[in-house]
Design a protein around this motif. Structure first.
Motif, PDB file in Angstrom:
ATOM      1  N   GLY A 114       0.778  -1.232   0.000  1.00 31.63           N
ATOM      2  CA  GLY A 114       0.000   0.000   0.000  1.00 31.63           C
ATOM      3  C   GLY A 114       0.807   1.278   0.000  1.00 31.63           C
ATOM      4  O   GLY A 114       0.256   2.339   0.296  1.00 31.63           O
ATOM      5  N   ALA A 115       2.081   1.223  -0.321  1.00 25.06           N
ATOM      6  CA  ALA A 115       2.903   2.433  -0.360  1.00 25.06           C
ATOM      7  C   ALA A 115       2.446   3.351  -1.487  1.00 25.06           C
ATOM      8  O   ALA A 115       2.099   2.894  -2.582  1.00 25.06           O
ATOM      9  N   GLY A 116       2.454   4.649  -1.238  1.00 30.68           N
ATOM     10  CA  GLY A 116       2.041   5.614  -2.239  1.00 30.68           C
ATOM     11  C   GLY A 116       3.114   5.854  -3.287  1.00 30.68           C
ATOM     12  O   GLY A 116       4.261   5.407  -3.155  1.00 30.68           O
ATOM     13  N   HIS A 117       2.729   6.590  -4.340  1.00 30.17           N
ATOM     14  CA  HIS A 117       3.669   6.842  -5.436  1.00 30.17           C
ATOM     15  C   HIS A 117       4.884   7.640  -4.966  1.00 30.17           C
ATOM     16  O   HIS A 117       6.024   7.332  -5.341  1.00 30.17           O
ATOM     17  N   VAL A 118       4.650   8.653  -4.164  1.00 28.39           N
ATOM     18  CA  VAL A 118       5.764   9.498  -3.708  1.00 28.39           C
ATOM     19  C   VAL A 118       6.734   8.688  -2.856  1.00 28.39           C
ATOM     20  O   VAL A 118       7.964   8.798  -3.002  1.00 28.39           O
ATOM     21  N   ARG A 119       6.209   7.847  -1.977  1.00 29.08           N
ATOM     22  CA  ARG A 119       7.080   7.039  -1.117  1.00 29.08           C
ATOM     23  C   ARG A 119       7.872   6.024  -1.950  1.00 29.08           C
ATOM     24  O   ARG A 119       9.073   5.812  -1.701  1.00 29.08           O
ATOM     25  N   ILE A 120       7.245   5.414  -2.907  1.00 35.93           N
ATOM     26  CA  ILE A 120       7.951   4.435  -3.743  1.00 35.93           C
ATOM     27  C   ILE A 120       9.065   5.119  -4.531  1.00 35.93           C
ATOM     28  O   ILE A 120      10.190   4.602  -4.613  1.00 35.93           O
ATOM     29  N   MET A 121       8.767   6.292  -5.092  1.00 39.32           N
ATOM     30  CA  MET A 121       9.781   6.971  -5.895  1.00 39.32           C
ATOM     31  C   MET A 121      10.935   7.487  -5.036  1.00 39.32           C
ATOM     32  O   MET A 121      12.103   7.417  -5.449  1.00 39.32           O
ATOM     33  N   SER A 122      10.625   8.017  -3.852  1.00 41.56           N
ATOM     34  CA  SER A 122      11.674   8.619  -3.027  1.00 41.56           C
ATOM     35  C   SER A 122      12.447   7.598  -2.202  1.00 41.56           C
ATOM     36  O   SER A 122      13.653   7.752  -1.993  1.00 41.56           O
ATOM     37  N   ARG A 123      11.778   6.561  -1.715  1.00 41.81           N
ATOM     38  CA  ARG A 123      12.419   5.607  -0.805  1.00 41.81           C
ATOM     39  C   ARG A 123      12.959   4.375  -1.505  1.00 41.81           C
ATOM     40  O   ARG A 123      13.884   3.724  -0.991  1.00 41.81           O
ATOM     41  N   HIS A 124      12.409   4.013  -2.652  1.00 42.84           N
ATOM     42  CA  HIS A 124      12.801   2.759  -3.294  1.00 42.84           C
ATOM     43  C   HIS A 124      13.458   2.963  -4.660  1.00 42.84           C
ATOM     44  O   HIS A 124      14.479   2.330  -4.953  1.00 42.84           O
TER      45      HIS A 124
END
Length: 316
Positions: free
Chosen positions: A217-227
């Motif tokens: 359930g990670a959001g788009h911003v979290r996926i792009m910035s953290r992963h």
């Protein structure tokens, strides 16, 4: 009874699971990462050490030119026409240029604007190209198609010719010559970073850790910035390091053509432009800033090559 095997004698106390005497103990800690391995590899590369020393000296020269002016304490903006094109002397170790200005002092102080333009343009192109490349590679579809077509339009424009047109069109306006050069180089420099970031994100977004993050359930911003960003940043840093030297050379080219840095600001490109007309009569005012410029560009290219080899496991 003699055929019955005797049980093995017990191990001495405190030897179970231990290493043989003299064996160094293994250090416990975090597993090695790409950046840790790259740093250990870089420290063993002479090309990295040499380029890092040169860049450190240049950065210190740009930040604190007074530390180097003790050799020749002349003011870079104080010129005496009566002493124009004089050769090296005890008071002016690089001689004087066509306007009677001290060549050594101007070469030292010229490092600030040349490096400032290169560093600022590099950061700006990384931000613009990196953000748009991340968005285009992650979302794909129409976003990727439109972004890629816009990027191809900028790629079709020759870099120096386009920057020359922008700088000449807006010259004399409210912007300073240094700011105008930075904007001109940034407008035409970000597409390369865009392509590198986009390709790295497309490769990384299909990996298992990204799929798992989406499933949790990670959001788009979290996926792009953290992963995605940590895994796509390495090639962007490599191309940015190499481009930095190219931007410094591009500023010199624009200043040489008369649309770059202008007086009273000082840069190596401007010094070369001012000295070219009387090169045969007084070659030193052109040779010294050209040497500083060449060493700087070469140092950043060497650094970029070393970082690329260290971050790419296939090249180790």
């Amino acid at each position: 009874m003699s055929d019955i095997q005797q049980p093995a004698p017990p191990l001495p106390p405190n030897t179970v699971g231990t290493q043989p005497p003299g064996t160094p103990a293994k250090k416990e800690g975090r597993p090695a990462s790409l950046w840790t391995d790259a740093w250990h590899d870089l420290r063993r590369r002479p090309i990295f050490i040499i380029s890092l020393i040169l860049i450190t000296v240049l950065v210190v020269m740009a930040a604190w030119p007074s530390l180097f002016s003790a050799i020749d304490p002349s003011d870079p903006r104080t010129c005496e026409l009566a002493t124009a094109r004089q050769g090296p002397s005890s008071g002016h170790i690089f001689g004087r240029d066509n306007l009677g200005c001290d060549t050594y002092a101007r070469s030292i102080y010229g490092a600030r604007n040349s490096l400032l333009i290169g560093l600022t343009t590099t950061v700006a192109t990384m931000l613009i190209g990196g953000i748009f490349g991340m968005i285009a590679g992650y979302f794909g579809g129409a976003t990727d198609t439109i972004s890629s077509r816009v990027t191809e339009i900028f790629f079709a424009i020759p870099s120096i010719l386009g920057a020359l047109l922008i700088a000449a069109t807006f010259r004399g306006g409210p912007l300073s010559s240094i700011t105008l050069v930075i904007i001109a180089l940034t407008v035409l420099g970000w597409p390369m970073t865009f392509r590198i970031m986009r390709a790295a994100v497309i490769t990384a977004k299909n990996q298992d850790f990204v799929v798992a993050a989406k499933a949790l359930g990670a959001g788009h911003v979290r996926i792009m910035s953290r992963h995605l960003l940590p895994n796509a940043l390495a090639p962007v840093i490599v191309i940015a390091t190499i481009n930095l030297g190219g931007f410094i050379a591009a500023e010199a080219a624009l200043s040489f053509l008369g649309v770059g840095v202008t007086s009273p600001d000082i840069s190596w490109g401007l010094m070369i432009s001012d000295a070219r007309n009387r090169f045969l009569d007084a070659p030193l005012p052109l040779i010294f800033p050209a040497v500083f410029l060449s060493i700087t560009v070469l140092a950043f290219i060497m650094l970029g090559d070393a970082v690329r080899d260290a971050l790419d496991p296939k090249l180790r």
